[in-house]
Design a protein around this motif. Sequence first.
Motif, PDB file in Angstrom:
ATOM      1  N   TRP A 139      71.005  22.608  49.238  1.00  0.00           N
ATOM      2  CA  TRP A 139      71.390  23.942  48.774  1.00  0.00           C
ATOM      3  C   TRP A 139      72.423  24.570  49.710  1.00  0.00           C
ATOM      4  N   ASP A 140      72.235  24.355  51.019  1.00  0.00           N
ATOM      5  CA  ASP A 140      73.188  24.877  52.002  1.00  0.00           C
ATOM      6  C   ASP A 140      74.590  24.302  51.731  1.00  0.00           C
ATOM      7  N   THR A 141      74.629  23.015  51.411  1.00  0.00           N
ATOM      8  CA  THR A 141      75.911  22.358  51.123  1.00  0.00           C
ATOM      9  C   THR A 141      76.512  22.922  49.836  1.00  0.00           C
ATOM     10  N   ALA A 142      75.666  23.023  48.791  1.00  0.00           N
ATOM     11  CA  ALA A 142      76.170  23.535  47.499  1.00  0.00           C
ATOM     12  C   ALA A 142      76.732  24.949  47.676  1.00  0.00           C
ATOM     13  N   LYS A 143      75.986  25.779  48.410  1.00  0.00           N
ATOM     14  CA  LYS A 143      76.433  27.172  48.612  1.00  0.00           C
ATOM     15  C   LYS A 143      77.804  27.240  49.256  1.00  0.00           C
ATOM     16  N   LYS A 144      78.054  26.271  50.183  1.00  0.00           N
ATOM     17  CA  LYS A 144      79.337  26.305  50.906  1.00  0.00           C
ATOM     18  C   LYS A 144      80.484  25.684  50.110  1.00  0.00           C
ATOM     19  N   VAL A 145      80.159  24.711  49.269  1.00  0.00           N
ATOM     20  CA  VAL A 145      81.252  24.022  48.561  1.00  0.00           C
ATOM     21  C   VAL A 145      81.594  24.711  47.226  1.00  0.00           C
ATOM     22  N   ILE A 146      80.646  25.472  46.678  1.00  0.00           N
ATOM     23  CA  ILE A 146      80.921  26.131  45.383  1.00  0.00           C
ATOM     24  C   ILE A 146      82.117  27.096  45.476  1.00  0.00           C
ATOM     25  N   PRO A 147      82.245  27.896  46.548  1.00  0.00           N
ATOM     26  CA  PRO A 147      83.428  28.766  46.622  1.00  0.00           C
ATOM     27  C   PRO A 147      84.741  27.975  46.585  1.00  0.00           C
ATOM     28  N   VAL A 148      84.727  26.792  47.203  1.00  0.00           N
ATOM     29  CA  VAL A 148      85.939  25.951  47.224  1.00  0.00           C
ATOM     30  C   VAL A 148      86.230  25.466  45.796  1.00  0.00           C
ATOM     31  N   ASP A 149      85.180  25.016  45.118  1.00  0.00           N
ATOM     32  CA  ASP A 149      85.343  24.497  43.758  1.00  0.00           C
ATOM     33  C   ASP A 149      85.743  25.617  42.792  1.00  0.00           C
ATOM     34  N   CYS A 150      85.139  26.775  42.971  1.00  0.00           N
ATOM     35  CA  CYS A 150      85.459  27.908  42.096  1.00  0.00           C
ATOM     36  C   CYS A 150      86.933  28.313  42.275  1.00  0.00           C
ATOM     37  N   ASP A 151      87.388  28.249  43.517  1.00  0.00           N
ATOM     38  CA  ASP A 151      88.794  28.545  43.801  1.00  0.00           C
ATOM     39  C   ASP A 151      89.729  27.604  43.037  1.00  0.00           C
ATOM     40  N   GLU A 152      89.323  26.340  42.989  1.00  0.00           N
ATOM     41  CA  GLU A 152      90.147  25.356  42.264  1.00  0.00           C
ATOM     42  C   GLU A 152      90.225  25.735  40.788  1.00  0.00           C
ATOM     43  N   ILE A 153      89.093  26.124  40.222  1.00  0.00           N
ATOM     44  CA  ILE A 153      89.079  26.469  38.788  1.00  0.00           C
ATOM     45  C   ILE A 153      90.002  27.664  38.550  1.00  0.00           C
ATOM     46  N   VAL A 154      89.835  28.678  39.379  1.00  0.00           N
ATOM     47  CA  VAL A 154      90.588  29.925  39.182  1.00  0.00           C
ATOM     48  C   VAL A 154      92.086  29.694  39.422  1.00  0.00           C
ATOM     49  N   LYS A 155      92.397  28.828  40.392  1.00  0.00           N
ATOM     50  CA  LYS A 155      93.812  28.592  40.713  1.00  0.00           C
ATOM     51  C   LYS A 155      94.415  27.428  39.930  1.00  0.00           C
ATOM     52  N   ASN A 156      93.727  27.010  38.870  1.00  0.00           N
ATOM     53  CA  ASN A 156      94.239  25.950  37.984  1.00  0.00           C
ATOM     54  C   ASN A 156      94.526  24.640  38.701  1.00  0.00           C
ATOM     55  N   LYS A 157      93.704  24.330  39.703  1.00  0.00           N
ATOM     56  CA  LYS A 157      93.859  23.035  40.373  1.00  0.00           C
ATOM     57  C   LYS A 157      92.841  22.072  39.762  1.00  0.00           C
ATOM     58  N   GLU A 158      93.351  21.102  39.023  1.00  0.00           N
ATOM     59  CA  GLU A 158      92.440  20.194  38.311  1.00  0.00           C
ATOM     60  C   GLU A 158      91.602  19.358  39.275  1.00  0.00           C
ATOM     61  N   SER A 159      90.378  19.082  38.897  1.00  0.00           N
ATOM     62  CA  SER A 159      89.518  18.222  39.710  1.00  0.00           C
ATOM     63  C   SER A 159      88.517  17.526  38.788  1.00  0.00           C
ATOM     64  N   LYS A 160      88.627  16.210  38.728  1.00  0.00           N
ATOM     65  CA  LYS A 160      87.728  15.489  37.812  1.00  0.00           C
ATOM     66  C   LYS A 160      86.983  14.404  38.566  1.00  0.00           C
ATOM     67  N   LEU A 161      85.860  13.987  38.024  1.00  0.00           N
ATOM     68  CA  LEU A 161      85.068  12.929  38.650  1.00  0.00           C
ATOM     69  C   LEU A 161      85.461  11.585  38.049  1.00  0.00           C
ATOM     70  N   SER A 162      85.327  10.532  38.854  1.00  0.00           N
ATOM     71  CA  SER A 162      85.701   9.220  38.296  1.00  0.00           C
ATOM     72  C   SER A 162      84.481   8.582  37.638  1.00  0.00           C
ATOM     73  N   TYR A 163      84.744   7.885  36.541  1.00  0.00           N
ATOM     74  CA  TYR A 163      83.666   7.236  35.797  1.00  0.00           C
ATOM     75  C   TYR A 163      83.659   5.747  36.127  1.00  0.00           C
ATOM     76  N   ILE A 164      82.469   5.205  36.397  1.00  0.00           N
ATOM     77  CA  ILE A 164      82.414   3.793  36.810  1.00  0.00           C
ATOM     78  C   ILE A 164      82.545   2.856  35.600  1.00  0.00           C
ATOM     79  N   PHE A 165      82.961   1.628  35.899  1.00  0.00           N
ATOM     80  CA  PHE A 165      83.111   0.598  34.882  1.00  0.00           C
ATOM     81  C   PHE A 165      81.762   0.381  34.172  1.00  0.00           C
ATOM     82  N   MET A 166      81.771   0.310  32.890  1.00  0.00           N
ATOM     83  CA  MET A 166      80.571   0.103  32.058  1.00  0.00           C
ATOM     84  C   MET A 166      79.634   1.319  32.071  1.00  0.00           C
ATOM     85  N   GLY A 167      80.066   2.397  32.696  1.00  0.00           N
ATOM     86  CA  GLY A 167      79.210   3.584  32.783  1.00  0.00           C
ATOM     87  C   GLY A 167      78.815   4.093  31.407  1.00  0.00           C
ATOM     88  N   ASN A 168      79.788   4.077  30.481  1.00  0.00           N
ATOM     89  CA  ASN A 168      79.513   4.563  29.128  1.00  0.00           C
ATOM     90  C   ASN A 168      78.399   3.786  28.457  1.00  0.00           C
TER      91      ASN A 168
END
Length: 294
Positions: A139-168
């Motif tokens: 939770w301590d980590t999430a609390k600290k990283v969420i402001p960074v991630d929220c900033d990306e959303i607000v500032k239109n900086k794209e950020s996506k997760l990679s999907y592994i082979f055969m993941g689907n």
Amino acid sequence: MKVLLCYFSGTGNTKKIVDKYVDEFKKRNIDIDVWNIEKKDQKFDAKNYDMLGIAYPIYAFNAPSIVVDFVKNIAKQDKKKKLFIIKSSGEPLAINNISSNKIKNLLKRKNFILTNEYHYVMPYNIMFRHTDNMAFKMWDTAKKVIPVDCDEIVKNKESKLSYIFMGNLIAWIFRIQYWGGRYNGKKYEVNEKCIKCKKCANCCPVNNIKIENDKFVFGDRCIMCMRCSFCCPADAFKIGLFNKWKVNGQYNFNNYNENEIQTHINFCKNSYKKYFDRCDKKIGEYNDRQGVSQ
Ligand SMILES: Cc1cc2nc3c(=O)[nH]c(=O)nc-3n(C[C@H](O)[C@H](O)[C@H](O)COP(=O)(O)O)c2cc1C
């Protein structure tokens, strides 16, 4: 900009994350409305918003069925809108990233285009009980990283997760849980420890638990969110075939106890380490950019 953030949270982890996001959006003067997916008696119109967020806990490498059904009912938009997805899960394995693929594709057909996607590791509500120290760290980590991630959303900086082979394919196979959960839910039992508080019946998001003449009747709508057994104050539940994996009782996210005995210390050890290191790096870089001394 007006944001709509829709969420489902079985046992509160995802809700904690959503609340933090709401604070962060508001700090950035963004108008945000929050929608609890399990409240089916109200309607909203996505047309009134510029951006849609969906938040959910990962269930067997997929989004919960209640979230998929909700997404199917969202209306197609006249123009393209941005979409961000937030997920929480008990362990940081990359296979979890694929969980959003189905809702991402459904929403694409409705003109919502995924631009940002984030995954937060939070303590398990099934499988095994993380230590409170681990819950604190997560939770301590999430609390600290969420402001960074929220900033990306607000500032239109794209950020996506990679999907592994055969993941689907793996995620598709594990969708058996939608059917299996309904079947297993009928096998739930409550033992003599029950204090008849009816909390389980009152809090079930799909109204699957009825208490008739002091007898529990479990229907066939269970979505395996674990809220009934996790929140039972008497730990009186048996959760069918998965009883060995039952976790009962809220985590204490606020106290770090140096004397706590570590359990399951080797489970996915490297991937937890990588997750925490990755977050620390991101937080450190953000603070450097902001000129914050640590
Ligand atoms: C039925 C079920 C399946 C789960 N499957 C996974 C999984 O595949 N991967 C994972 O890391 N965590 C899994 N979890 C753990 C949850 O995703 C995690 O504890 C989450 O933070 C719970 O969020 P909530 O409190 O908002 O419901 C599962 C939990 C449940 C109840």
